[in-house]
Scaffold this motif. Structure first.
Motif, short mmCIF file in Angstrom:
data_model
loop_
_atom_site.label_atom_id
_atom_site.label_comp_id
_atom_site.label_asym_id
_atom_site.label_seq_id
_atom_site.Cartn_x
_atom_site.Cartn_y
_atom_site.Cartn_z
N ILE A 217 3.18 -1.16 4.21
CA ILE A 217 2.60 0.17 4.03
C ILE A 217 3.73 1.14 3.72
CG2 ILE A 217 1.35 2.09 5.10
CD1 ILE A 217 0.03 0.04 6.96
N ILE B 183 4.75 5.27 3.01
CA ILE B 183 4.35 6.67 3.09
C ILE B 183 5.57 7.55 2.91
CG2 ILE B 183 2.29 6.41 4.53
CD1 ILE B 183 4.05 6.98 6.95
N VAL C 74 -6.93 10.13 8.20
CA VAL C 74 -6.04 9.51 7.22
C VAL C 74 -5.36 8.28 7.80
CG1 VAL C 74 -3.99 9.84 5.81
CG2 VAL C 74 -5.68 11.66 5.98
N GLU C 75 -4.89 8.41 9.04
CA GLU C 75 -4.21 7.27 9.66
C GLU C 75 -5.13 6.06 9.76
OE1 GLU C 75 -2.28 5.78 13.89
OE2 GLU C 75 -2.88 7.87 13.67
N ILE D 161 -5.67 4.46 6.33
CA ILE D 161 -4.54 3.64 5.87
C ILE D 161 -4.53 2.30 6.59
CG2 ILE D 161 -2.03 3.46 5.77
CD1 ILE D 161 -1.95 6.53 5.54
N VAL E 231 -6.90 8.61 0.93
CA VAL E 231 -7.89 8.55 2.00
C VAL E 231 -8.68 9.85 2.04
CG1 VAL E 231 -8.29 8.30 4.47
CG2 VAL E 231 -6.49 6.96 3.35
N LEU F 118 1.91 5.90 12.29
CA LEU F 118 1.78 4.63 11.58
C LEU F 118 2.87 3.66 11.98
CD1 LEU F 118 0.74 5.69 7.97
CD2 LEU F 118 -0.56 4.27 9.55
N LEU G 27 -3.24 4.49 -2.63
CA LEU G 27 -4.35 4.78 -1.71
C LEU G 27 -4.48 6.26 -1.43
CD1 LEU G 27 -6.55 3.86 0.31
CD2 LEU G 27 -4.73 3.66 2.02
N ALA H 112 0.39 5.05 0.35
CA ALA H 112 -0.60 6.07 0.71
C ALA H 112 -0.04 7.46 0.49
CB ALA H 112 -1.01 5.89 2.17
N SER H 113 -0.85 8.32 -0.10
CA SER H 113 -0.39 9.67 -0.42
C SER H 113 -1.59 10.57 -0.65
CB SER H 113 0.48 9.62 -1.69
OG SER H 113 0.83 10.91 -2.13
N SER I 162 -5.48 -1.21 4.73
CA SER I 162 -4.40 -2.21 4.69
C SER I 162 -4.85 -3.52 5.31
CB SER I 162 -3.17 -1.68 5.43
OG SER I 162 -2.68 -0.51 4.80
N VAL J 297 0.84 -1.19 0.00
CA VAL J 297 0.00 0.00 0.00
C VAL J 297 0.88 1.25 0.00
CG1 VAL J 297 -1.67 1.38 1.31
CG2 VAL J 297 -1.95 -1.11 1.16
#
Length: 274
Positions: free
Chosen positions: A239, A241, A223-224, A227, A185, A261, A183, A155-156, A231, A153
């Motif tokens: 993950i 980031i 957001v946290e 994610i 969010v 995270l 991802l 995430a951005s 996930s 994953v």
């Protein structure tokens, strides 16, 4: 991924990181730099550097060497090139210096989980390593008998990030043979339509030829949480980031999302400097 740095305090968590590093080293023909920090008072460091027989400093040096020998005797390090390194700087400075001196490609660190790195790297050193390391930092939470990454994953917000972070993520994905799940969010305070989010993502990745990816827009309270929940749903193995102080995605994530995270995720996390 030819040179991997593993900072160690010889704890179980550090050993978990070293075991993962050994697996990657065997697969990719990498060398491991095993780094132990001796945070001695400056006066003792100066004395030791002048070949002094200062009892306390010499004691810790001998103790570190003994622990290195015990670690090097582990079967999982058979046929792996491991360089033993001891540094007398503060933790963050030692890691940074070692990366520059040896051209490190990846840092792998062990973590306890809910309490994060703080059991291993006390105070602000942890945040400095995660936020500002020039190379990707892979955080390992648990023991991995077979470290295999199939679902990765990334995430951005696909807006404030430097696209270089995505290039680094694709290089890792290629090395792992993994699929990247891009991802975004959505939260109530930072709502973006699905069409806008998808267009932003496509523009973000347009300069790269990595094809094994999917796009997901996920709604959550933060957001946290988004994610972590996403996930969990897809059974992610890793993950990823981006982070750099309070800029870029770290600002979008209202501050300390990368550290949160690292502390809260039950699965491995890799961070990339913006």
């Amino acid at each position: 991924m030819k040179k991997i740095l593993v900072p160690t305090d010889f704890s179980k968590q550090a050993e978990n990181a070293l075991q993962v590093a050994a697996q990657l080293a065997k697969k990719h023909g990498s060398e491991i730099y095993l780094l132990h920090m001796l945070e001695l008072p400056l006066s003792q460091v100066d004395a030791l550097s002048q070949h002094s027989e200062l009892p306390e400093a010499m004691f810790f040096m001998k103790l570190a060497h003994k622990k290195f020998e015990q670690t090097m005797s582990q079967d999982y390090l058979d046929d792996v090139v491991v360089h033993e390194t001891v540094d007398f700087n503060q933790t963050f400075t030692g890691i940074k210096n070692t990366c520059k001196e040896h051209g490190i490609d990846l840092i792998i660190m062990g973590s306890h989980g809910s309490s994060g790195f703080k059991e291993m790297f006390i105070g602000s050193n942890t945040e400095k390593v995660v936020r500002t390391a020039e190379v990707p930092v892979l955080v390992i939470k648990n023991e991995h008998e077979n470290f295999k990454i199939d679902n990765f994953v990334f995430a951005s917000d696909f807006k404030n990030d430097n696209k270089e972070t995505y290039r680094q993520a694709t290089e890792l994905a290629k090395a792992f043979g993994a699929k990247i799940h891009l991802l975004f969010v959505n939260t109530a305070s930072n709502f973006v339509t699905t069409a806008t989010a998808k267009a932003r993502i496509m523009d973000f990745i347009k300069d790269y030829d990595f094809e094994d990816y999917s796009i997901s827009i996920y709604n959550d309270e933060s957001v946290e949480k988004g994610i972590l929940n996403f996930s969990h749903i897809i059974g992610a193995d890793l993950i990823g980031i981006s982070t750099h102080g309070r800029q870029g995605i770290a600002h979008f994530f209202n501050g300390s999302i990368s550290e949160d995270l690292v502390n809260h995720a039950k699965r491995p996390v890799v961070t990339f400097k913006i």
